[in-house]
Structures are given as C-alpha cells and as structure tokens.
Design an enzyme around this catalytic site. Structure first.
Site, PDB file in Angstrom:
ATOM      1  N   ASN B 241       0.791  -1.223   0.000  1.00  0.00           N
ATOM      2  CA  ASN B 241       0.000   0.000   0.000  1.00  0.00           C
ATOM      3  C   ASN B 241       0.818   1.265   0.000  1.00  0.00           C
ATOM      4  O   ASN B 241       2.003   1.302   0.297  1.00  0.00           O
ATOM      5  CB  ASN B 241      -0.981  -0.012   1.169  1.00  0.00           C
ATOM      6  CG  ASN B 241      -0.321   0.188   2.492  1.00  0.00           C
ATOM      7  OD1 ASN B 241       0.313   1.205   2.706  1.00  0.00           O
ATOM      8  ND2 ASN B 241      -0.439  -0.763   3.374  1.00  0.00           N
ATOM      9  N   CYS B 242       0.134   2.314  -0.345  1.00  0.00           N
ATOM     10  CA  CYS B 242       0.727   3.634  -0.426  1.00  0.00           C
ATOM     11  C   CYS B 242      -0.085   4.596   0.428  1.00  0.00           C
ATOM     12  O   CYS B 242      -0.490   5.635  -0.052  1.00  0.00           O
ATOM     13  CB  CYS B 242       0.736   4.120  -1.865  1.00  0.00           C
ATOM     14  SG  CYS B 242       1.503   2.976  -2.994  1.00  0.00           S
TER      15      CYS B 242
END
Lengths: 348, 428
Positions: B241-242
């Site tokens: 994820n970011c």
C-alpha cells in the site's frame, strides 16, 4: 544581587480603578509599577522579579479597535523590555477575556516571551486564544482573585526560569499538542499501559478522547423541483492542473469553481488533488466523485429546480478537524447567501 | 508454534562479483539482482545504489522497505503465497540479515510515497536511516497502468529481499532468539495465573493502492482470523500500500512487529501472550461492522483478558479502531490502542476522526501534521519533483535552495502506529 526579571501587567479600566462600563472606552496608557491587582502579583512573585509597568486599556476600546489597540498596547509593553507579561485575570468577563487573550497571544508571537493570563472555562476568550497563550483556569468572578494569583504567579516564575510546565501540573488550559521523544518505544509503552490496566493500577493515556460532535441531519426538502442544489466535495475534484494548489493531504484551503457552462466533467478538464485514495478512477471520470453528469440529467428532467453555478472542493485527507470545520462554515455561509436550498456532499 | 530466529549482523554492504556474507559484510552482485527484477517485463529499468546511515543522502519516493530473511533447511520460503509456495510459516528456523534493508524507489505511483533522509533532522524521524539501504531504483515501462506498476514494484522488492536473504542460510548467526506460542488451550494452561493477552493487528485494506496481503490473500476480503505471532516473522503479512508514508506499515515493520516482540518480552512474566487476531480496515460500513464484530467475538472466544489494538493509516481507519476498541471493551476485555494524530500543523485540532470514551488507554506515535524543514543533502536517490504533491507536502515544499519544508507525514515510518518509534505527543 542578580538582575531581577522584568514583568509587565495588562489590565482593563475596571481593575485600574477608573470605572466600569461607562469608562470602557478608555484609550490604552502605561504606568510604571503596579496598579490594582498588580500588588497581589507582586507579593506572590517574590523577590527575583519585578512588575516594572502596567498597561491599561478600556475593554470597549480594545475590542472595537482590535487591530490598532493591539498595536498600541504591544508598543507600550515593549518599551518596558519585559521578560514576561501577565494579563488579567479576566474571570468570566467576555470582552476583558478577549483582550487578555489577544494581548497574551501577540506578546508571545511578536516579542517571543511567555505570557500568562487567567479565565473562567466559559470565557469566549479561552476558545479564541487558548492554543498559544498560557490561560490559567479561574473562577467565574473576581472572588476567585485570591486563588488565581498564586497559581498564575507560580506558572510565570516557572516560565521565567525556563522550567518545564504542563497543563496538569500548572493548572492552565491545554494549549495544543506537541511531539516529543519518549523514553521507550510506543509498543513497549502500550504493553506497560495494558499491564497496569489489567492490574487495576493507575495509568495515563497519551491521548484523552475528546467529546465528539455529531450533526443532526436537516429535515428533508418538501419540493425538490423548485430547489437550488449545490455540489460540495471533500474528494478533491479540481480543474485540471489544480489551479489553487490544494494539498494532497492536510489541505490548507478549499476552492470554488464555476460550472455554469460545464455539462459534465472529463478526464481532460478535471482531476482529483486528493492523496488519500487511488486517483486513477477519479481522474478517468471525475463525475465519480463529483456527480455533475447525473445532476445535469436531473436538471434537464425537471427533477431539481436549478444547480448552483459554483462547486466547492477541498481534500479531506489528513485535514485537521479544526480546519474542516472552518472551511465548512465559510462554504455554508456563501451557499446560504447564494440562496442554495440543499447540498450534495460527496466524500471519498 | 516455535520459531528460532538467527540474527546475522550486517555492518557493510558492497557491490561485488561474488555473492556472500563474510564476517559482517554482505557482498551482492548488482547485475544478478537487476536481472531478477527485470524478469518482470512490466519494468523497463532497474539500478541499485547503497545508502548508509550518516550519508548526506535523501531517498524518495520510497515505496516499501523489506528486511532480507530466509528459512533454513525448510520446504517453505519467506513471503509465502506471494513469491514462495503458500506453506504455513512461523516454525522452524529463520535467518535474518540485521542492519540492512531492501528499499524500493522510483517514479511515484500515487501521492503517498515517502522521504528517507540518511542524515540530519529527517533521519531522526525514520527508523530506516539506521539501516544500510539497498535501493532498487525502478522504472516502469511507458504507459504502464499504475496498479500494474505498484504490483511490479512490490514484487521486485520482495524477490530481491528473498534472494539476498538466502545468502544467510548457511551463515552462523551472531545471536539466536526463540519465540514460542502453544496451541490456545495448552498456552492458557502453561501460565494459568497470568492474564491472557492478545494482539489485534489491523491491516490497511481500503483497496486501490491501500492493500495488505496475508499469505498472498488480499486482506480486504478476509474475515478476521487468528494467527500465531511467529508467522509474521516469516513474512506471512506484506505491505502493498501507499497510505501516507508516516504511518504505513512497510513489510519491514510487519516482519519486525514491535507489539509482538514487546508482548513476548513480558510473556510468562506479567502476561500470557496467547495469540494474534488479524483484521482489516475496509471502506464499506457493512464490512466494518462485520469485521469489528468478529474481532470482539474472537477475543471473547479466546478467553482474553486484555488486548493491544494497532492501527494503520488515519481518518477512515480511525472508525475501525474505535469500533474494535468499543466492542472489545463491551465484552469486558481491557484494551490499549496504538494510533497517531492529525492535530493540525499547530497541534490545536482534534487528533482523530472518531472517538469513544471507552478508548481510555491510547498510545500515540505523534502528530503527523507537525512541520519540519529538511536541509539540502548532497545526493538524491530517486527524484525530488514530486515533493510538493506527496501527502505531507504542499505548494512550495521543495524550495530553491534545496531545502524541503514538509509535514512529517511525508517521512517514511515517522509516526508508525505499531509503536515502532519513541516519538509521542503530549498536551502543552
């Protein structure tokens, strides 16, 4: 003998003995030494500090000429070259509280020295100025003077000596939160806290939960076909290129954009500035976040009266509750002034 | 489950022809890693640079950091279900290359990749400035879909860490530690007089660049379940994820979960650490309700007396945190939550997007909105042209003199919500 700390005391016309409401338009003036409650502070402060001057200003004058009065008062305070300023205490006097808060805040911001004042918890000056000024909790009337003075004086002395202070130990209202380096890492602090909680021992949370503000939904519109509808989003939809440079997180502003001649939002003309979600689908079709296409259909079908010619947008991602509240109330005022009946508010 | 973890201390990383660990020096062959990475035809280019603690180096945009590890004499490999067979992990023996990390760097995917400074005030806020970073500078093929790019970058990091980690399989570790959690009834029986404690591990899973994977399974589709704490040490959970750089759990964090290791430190002394409940952070209310109900149900079913709940991300997941806390407390089980704060740049705003009075024991990783000025550093690994746009940046963040003014939100790992750091916030 070592040099004494220099203090200035700010008070209003009433505590200066000039008069009550009828004298509240007195212009600011400075007087060397102590005046009125300054004597009590002088006694409480002890020998290593001295109140070198008192600045007095009428509450009406201060509040009605806020900017200029603030400047005049600050200039008078500055001429004494103080190490710290005491204002009030104002107890529950609203305009006096506003003046004490403003003076204390400006002193800290511009003279870079600490300032201590005192207020009752319901004084409107508290909410306005608490985030910077040291505001000691007092009773709601001057009966509380005897108790407030030693607490304020003690806090002032600690600040003068550069000692660590805290809202708990020094009885002032929480100003704001600040990062610091703890002794142990967070996970170890969590385990320690859990062990204490399990044993029924005292523990101290690092973040006391605030009381939460819930909003009751407004009553439904009676006739949608005559209503003027506006679009507002925290999903970050902006004209392509983000002309107002709204931040991808922790937005410091919102934008207002004319859509009177826009039928639908396209990949070429609009985009999202929001950094809290994958922008790919919003950029491909910005109507997914700001539903202009369907609201135009509803308008053509006569289902709604009209669409407001501007939409408002900000980024909800990481934006503080205080800023969100501020933007919302400004936007709501503008919408109301423009005769908008209802808003479609989209989030992400 | 019993896991023996052998730690091999790495104090230098050199690019060499030969691949080996000699003393505390890791020798890696640059071309071999590049070939491994570029076997994925979605990536156009890869280069490798080494950054050391104290270097005048800024690395950005940083996507993930992964610690090289390997299973020893085992059919299984680390990161099961992702780059190795989906065998159950968490037992046997694992070797870890301590002191180094594989860091994936390259053109931004979303808005939320971070900055890691190896020197100066920014370095003090990130644990990754203390590691020798093996930086994979990645370049996607032209026109590659951002989701494909994210996946390719994620796998490049994991494959490289797995490849490098295997160099430690036959090496005698500097330090050996053993972790053991028994099946529930036996574990409860082992320390019958100690309070039974669990760990509720919330995984970012809002989708669309906000995903975590459990044995390769997308966490947003999971219902909460239980795991042995040692499974995490073998890469059962990875980051995909970011979310904002400051409070995303990198794969390095998952491998070295500090809540798990600090609970183990008190295991058998003050508490009986019986297991982990993993759960997700979803976007639909129905999923939030189901997941938090299941978490509370499992905590009750396991007979827990207390739990630590950790969060990942902020805003929307604050509601998951509070729902979990409230429902567990309602079962009469005591909770401590670990979170971070968005209290505004002045620290004067409310910190979380949700609250409940039952969340009376909270640990905070600090206010992510606090602003910091990062000095100009001599070298940049990656590129600086996204600094104004990343989460935590603002118009004018990157200044002409090369300094950067950003919220600490932009610094990878700065306000980690597993309690990885010493930072906290207090009322002043």
């Amino acid at each position: 003998m070592t040099k004494k700390f220099r203090l200035v005391h700010y008070i209003n016309q009433f505590y200066a003995g000039i008069g009550g409401e009828d004298k509240a338009d007195v212009k600011p003036f400075a007087k060397d030494g102590v005046v009125g409650p300054g004597m009590a502070f002088k006694n409480a402060l002890g020998d290593d500090s001295e109140i070198v001057g008192t600045v007095v200003c009428g509450d009406t004058y201060f509040n009605e000429n806020l900017e200029s009065a603030q400047k005049e008062v600050l200039a008078m305070i500055k001429q004494y070259e103080p190490d710290l300023v005491i204002a009030g205490p104002a107890f529950n006097a609203g305009r006096y509280g506003m003046a004490c808060g403003a003076v204390a805040t400006e002193v800290m911001a511009q003279l870079h020295i600490p300032a201590v004042t005192g207020m009752y918890e319901e004084n409107p000056g508290l909410d306005m100025y608490r985030k910077d000024a040291y505001i000691v909790a007092t009773r709601n009337s001057a009966i509380g003077m005897r108790k407030a003075v030693p607490v304020m004086a003690k806090l002032a002395l600690k600040l003068l000596h550069g000692e660590e202070v805290s809202p708990d130990a020094d009885h002032y209202f929480v100003r704001h939160r600040k990062n610091f380096t703890a002794e142990k890492r967070g996970s170890a602090r969590a385990v320690d806290m859990l062990v204490k909680k399990l044993k029924g021992e005292d523990f101290k949370t690092e973040y006391p939960m605030p009381a939460f503000d819930n909003v009751e939904p407004a009553p439904a519109l009676k006739d949608l076909s005559k209503a003027k509808i506006a679009l507002v989003t925290s999903g970050g939809i902006v004209p392509k290129g983000n002309p107002d440079h709204i931040e991808s997180s922790s937005a410091s502003k919102y934008g207002s954009y004319d859509i009177s001649d826009v039928k639908t939002l396209t990949e070429e003309t609009y985009e999202t500035a929001h950094g809290g979600y994958d922008p790919a689908y919003a950029n491909e079709n910005p109507n997914r976040v700001l539903p202009l296409d369907v609201i135009r259909d509803a308008q053509a079908a006569g289902e709604i009266g009209s669409l407001h010619d501007h939409f408002y947008a900000t980024v909800g991602n990481g934006t503080s509750v205080a800023n969100a509240k501020k933007y919302a109330s400004e936007i709501a005022e503008k919408l109301r002034a423009d005769g908008v009946d209802a808003v479609i508010l989209t989030s992400t | 489950m019993k896991l023996v973890v052998g730690k091999i201390n790495i104090k230098a990383v050199v690019l060499d022809d030969e691949e080996k660990i000699e003393g505390s020096t890791l020798h890696i062959n640059k071309q071999n890693i590049i070939d491994l990475v570029l076997a994925d035809d979605r990536l156009a280019d890869c280069d490798i640079e080494i950054a050391k603690p104290g270097d005048s180096t800024r690395i950005t945009p940083v996507k993930d950091v992964i610690e090289p590890r390997c299973k020893v004499d085992s059919e299984s490999g680390i990161f099961p279900g992702v780059i190795n067979k989906v065998n159950l992990v968490g037992s046997g023996r694992t070797h870890v290359l301590k002191g180094c990390g594989v860091m994936t760097v390259g053109k931004i995917v979303g808005f939320q990749e971070g900055i890691v400074d190896m020197q100066g005030p920014g370095a003090e806020l990130t644990p990754f400035s203390k590691l020798i970073e093996i930086c994979l500078k990645l370049k996607p093929k032209d026109g590659l879909d951002p989701h494909q790019y994210e996946e390719a970058a994620r796998l490049a990091g994991l494959k490289s860490a797995d490849y490098i980690g295997k160099l430690g399989e036959k090496v005698e570790p500097d330090e050996v530690e053993t972790f053991e959690t028994l099946p529930l009834l036996e574990q409860i029986g082992k320390y019958p007089h100690l309070p039974k404690v669990g760990y509720v591990y919330m995984l970012q899973s809002q989708g669309l660049l906000h995903d975590s994977y459990v044995y390769g399974a997308d966490a947003k589709h999971l219902v909460p379940t239980t795991m042995y704490p040692t499974e995490m040490m073998d890469g059962a959970i990875i980051s995909g994820n970011c979310v904002s750089a400051c409070d995303k759990n990198t794969t390095y964090h998952h491998l070295n979960n500090p809540v798990i290791s600090d609970l183990y430190k008190q295991h058998g002394k003050e508490i009986n650490f019986v297991g982990v409940i993993i759960t997700n952070e979803t976007v639909y209310l129905q999923d939030k309700v189901r997941s938090s109900d299941f978490v509370a149900k499992l905590a009750e079913y396991m007979g827990l007396d207390g739990v630590i709940i950790s969060q990942e991300g902020f805003g929307n997941p604050d509601t998951d945190l509070i729902m979990n806390c409230k429902k567990i407390e309602e079962k009469g089980i005591k909770t401590v939550v670990v979170t971070d704060e968005y209290a505004g740049r002045d620290g004067a705003s409310q910190s979380l997007a949700d609250a409940d009075k039952r969340a009376d024991a909270a640990v905070t990783g600090g206010n992510a909105n606090e602003v910091i000025t990062l000095p100009k550093l001599d070298k940049v690994i990656g590129q600086l042209d996204y600094v104004d746009d990343i989460a935590g940046g603002f118009d004018g963040s990157l200044r002409e003199d090369g300094t950067i003014k950003v919220e600490i939100q932009a610094i990878t790992g700065a306000t980690n919500e597993l309690g990885f750091n010493k930072m906290s916030a207090q009322e002043v």
